[in-house]
Design an enzyme around this catalytic site. Structure first.
Site, PDB file in Angstrom:
ATOM      1  N   LYS A  27       0.721  -1.055  -0.058  1.00  0.00           N
ATOM      2  CA  LYS A  27      -0.093  -0.096   0.133  1.00  0.00           C
ATOM      3  C   LYS A  27       1.034   1.183  -0.030  1.00  0.00           C
ATOM      4  O   LYS A  27       1.904   0.946  -0.637  1.00  0.00           O
ATOM      5  CB  LYS A  27      -0.968   0.170   1.186  1.00  0.00           C
ATOM      6  CG  LYS A  27      -1.780  -1.145   1.184  1.00  0.00           C
ATOM      7  CD  LYS A  27      -2.968  -1.113   2.099  1.00  0.00           C
ATOM      8  CE  LYS A  27      -3.605  -2.690   2.437  1.00  0.00           C
ATOM      9  NZ  LYS A  27      -4.856  -2.431   2.931  1.00  0.00           N
ATOM     10  N   HIS A  69      -8.194  -3.136  -6.456  1.00  0.00           N
ATOM     11  CA  HIS A  69      -8.326  -3.266  -5.143  1.00  0.00           C
ATOM     12  C   HIS A  69      -9.407  -2.465  -4.283  1.00  0.00           C
ATOM     13  O   HIS A  69      -9.871  -1.552  -5.038  1.00  0.00           O
ATOM     14  CB  HIS A  69      -6.823  -2.883  -4.624  1.00  0.00           C
ATOM     15  CG  HIS A  69      -6.792  -3.190  -3.112  1.00  0.00           C
ATOM     16  ND1 HIS A  69      -7.341  -2.515  -2.159  1.00  0.00           N
ATOM     17  CD2 HIS A  69      -5.908  -4.201  -2.588  1.00  0.00           C
ATOM     18  CE1 HIS A  69      -7.033  -2.884  -0.930  1.00  0.00           C
ATOM     19  NE2 HIS A  69      -6.049  -4.067  -1.207  1.00  0.00           N
ATOM     20  N   GLU A 104      -9.671  -0.465  -2.113  1.00  0.00           N
ATOM     21  CA  GLU A 104      -9.247   0.809  -1.831  1.00  0.00           C
ATOM     22  C   GLU A 104      -9.190   1.703  -2.988  1.00  0.00           C
ATOM     23  O   GLU A 104      -9.830   2.594  -3.080  1.00  0.00           O
ATOM     24  CB  GLU A 104      -7.856   0.845  -1.158  1.00  0.00           C
ATOM     25  CG  GLU A 104      -7.874   0.179   0.149  1.00  0.00           C
ATOM     26  CD  GLU A 104      -6.494  -0.210   0.912  1.00  0.00           C
ATOM     27  OE1 GLU A 104      -5.517  -0.040   0.460  1.00  0.00           O
ATOM     28  OE2 GLU A 104      -6.846  -1.019   1.844  1.00  0.00           O
ATOM     29  N   GLU A 142     -11.136 -10.637  -1.904  1.00  0.00           N
ATOM     30  CA  GLU A 142     -10.634  -9.863  -0.858  1.00  0.00           C
ATOM     31  C   GLU A 142     -12.234  -9.219  -0.142  1.00  0.00           C
ATOM     32  O   GLU A 142     -12.662  -8.113  -0.742  1.00  0.00           O
ATOM     33  CB  GLU A 142      -9.652  -8.717  -1.174  1.00  0.00           C
ATOM     34  CG  GLU A 142      -8.592  -9.366  -1.655  1.00  0.00           C
ATOM     35  CD  GLU A 142      -7.456  -8.129  -1.293  1.00  0.00           C
ATOM     36  OE1 GLU A 142      -6.560  -8.609  -0.742  1.00  0.00           O
ATOM     37  OE2 GLU A 142      -7.618  -6.895  -1.553  1.00  0.00           O
ATOM     38  N   SER A 166      -6.708  -9.493   6.087  1.00  0.00           N
ATOM     39  CA  SER A 166      -6.227  -9.785   7.322  1.00  0.00           C
ATOM     40  C   SER A 166      -5.501 -11.015   7.539  1.00  0.00           C
ATOM     41  O   SER A 166      -5.562 -11.588   8.643  1.00  0.00           O
ATOM     42  CB  SER A 166      -7.228  -9.485   8.213  1.00  0.00           C
ATOM     43  OG  SER A 166      -7.931  -8.104   8.413  1.00  0.00           O
TER      44      SER A 166
HETATM   45  C1  PEP Z   1      -4.829  -5.829   0.942  1.00  0.00           C
HETATM   46  O1  PEP Z   1      -4.389  -4.759   1.177  1.00  0.00           O
HETATM   47  O2  PEP Z   1      -5.094  -6.259  -0.023  1.00  0.00           O
HETATM   48  C2  PEP Z   1      -5.144  -6.534   2.335  1.00  0.00           C
HETATM   49  C3  PEP Z   1      -5.726  -7.542   2.153  1.00  0.00           C
HETATM   50  O3  PEP Z   1      -4.876  -5.954   3.395  1.00  0.00           O
HETATM   51  P1  PEP Z   1      -4.739  -6.570   4.918  1.00  0.00           P
HETATM   52  O4  PEP Z   1      -4.002  -7.895   4.881  1.00  0.00           O
HETATM   53  O5  PEP Z   1      -4.015  -5.651   5.643  1.00  0.00           O
HETATM   54  O6  PEP Z   1      -6.102  -6.696   5.425  1.00  0.00           O
END
Ligand code: PEP
Length: 257
Positions: free
Chosen positions: A11, A100, A102, A172, A218
Site C-alpha cells: 500500500k 483493489h 481501496e 478480498e 487480514s
Molecule cells: C490488502 O491490502 O489487499 C489486504 C488484504 O490488506 P490486509 O492484509 O492488511 O487486510
C-alpha cells in the site's frame, strides 16, 4: 497442480531506505529455501510505484517477483499522476493488482475502468491480479456471491478464454481488509468455489482448474496455513502483515496442504 501465489501489498507505506531493508529482511529469511519454495509457490511484493526502482534493485538475483499496486490502461498520454504498463515493465514488474477495494471505494474505480486495466495488463503480457469482494453491508445482506460474481464477470469482459488463466483472481472481502477479521477458511472456500464455477461455465474445466484464486483480508502468520491449505485457495494477498520481514517470511512458508 496450481502454484500458490503469496503476494505482499505494501500500500502507501515505506520510503526507499525502509523498502530496501524490508526486501533484505525477507531475502535473509527465505533465500536459502528459495528453490524448495519455488516448486509450489510464487512470491511477490507490490511496493508503491515510486519505490519500484529501489525494490527492483534490492530484488536482483532473487526469485521474488515484482508487482505494482495499480496502473493506467493507456501506454502513455496526458494522464497526470499515472503509471503505464511499459513504464512498470521497464523495471521488471510482471504483475499488477487491479481493482483493489481501496481503489474501488476511495478512488471510485468502476468495473469498466478495472476491466480496461485487466485488458491492458494482458495486452502487455503482465499478470493482472483482479480483486473482487463484497462490503460489510453486502455481506450482511447475503449478497456476497452476487457482488463477487458480478465484479468477476465485468472485470473479465472481453478477456479471451486463452488468457483467463493468466489472470489471478483475489477474493478480498472488504470487511476483512485491514480489520483483523479474516474470513474463515470455510467462508472463503464457498466464494472461491463459486468463482471457479463461474470460470468453468465460461471457459471449461481445464481453464477453471488452472486459474489461481487467492484470498486477501487480514491474513497473518497465524491464519495463513488454514486458508492456503484449502484446495480452492491458491495463495494470499497480504497487506499489513507483508510490511514486516519475519511475518511475511512466515506467511511465504505457509503449509499449503
Ligand atoms: C490488502 O491490502 O489487499 C489486504 C488484504 O490488506 P490486509 O492484509 O492488511 O487486510
Amino acid at each position: 497442480m496450481r502454484k500458490k501465489l503469496i503476494a505482499g501489498n505494501w500500500k502507501m507505506h515505506l520510503v526507499p531506505v525502509e523498502a530496501r531493508a524490508l526486501v533484505e529482511g525477507i531475502r535473509h529469511e527465505i533465500d536459502r529455501d528459495a528453490a524448495t519454495l519455488a516448486k509450489d509457490r510464487d512470491v511477490l511484493v507490490a511496493p508503491p510505484g515510486i519505490l519500484i526502482p529501489a525494490v527492483a534493485q534490492a530484488l536482483a538475483g532473487s526469485s521474488i517477483l515484482l508487482g505494482a499496486q495499480n496502473m493506467h490502461y493507456e501506454d502513455k498520454g496526458a494522464f497526470t499522476g499515472e503509471l503505464s504498463a511499459p513504464m512498470l515493465q521497464a523495471y521488471g514488474v510482471t504483475h499488477v493488482i487491479v481493482g483493489h477495494s481501496e481503489r474501488r471505494h476511495i478512488f471510485h474505480e468502476t468495473d469498466e475502468l478495472i476491466n480496461r486495466k485487466v485488458l491492458a495488463a494482458l495486452h502487455h503480457r503482465m499478470t493482472p491480479i483482479l480483486c473482487v469482494g463484497e462490503t460489510q453491508d453486502e455481506h450482511d445482506g447475503g449478497r456476497a456471491l452476487d457482488i463477487v460474481l458480478g465484479q468477476l464477470q465485468r472485470g473479465l469482459k472481453g478477456v479471451g478464454d486463452d488468457h483467463v488463466t493468466t489472470v489471478a483472481i483475489a477474493y478480498e472481502p472488504v470487511w476483512a481488509i485491514g480489520t483483523g477479521r479474516t474470513a474463515t477458511p470455510e467462508q472463503a472456500e464457498v466464494i472461491h468455489g463459486a468463482i471457479r464455477g463461474a470460470i468453468l461455465e465460461r471457459c471449461g474445466r481445464e481453464r477453471a482448474d488452472a486459474v489461481r484464486i487467492i484470498y486477501g483480508g487480514s491474513v497473518n502468520d497465524e491464519s495463513v496455513d488454514s486458508l492456503v491449505s484449502r484446495p480452492d485457495i491458491d495463495g494470499a494477498l497480504v497487506g499489513g502483515a507483508s510490511l514486516k520481514a519475519d511475518s511475511f517470511a512466515r506467511i511465504v512458508r505457509a503449509r499449503t496442504r
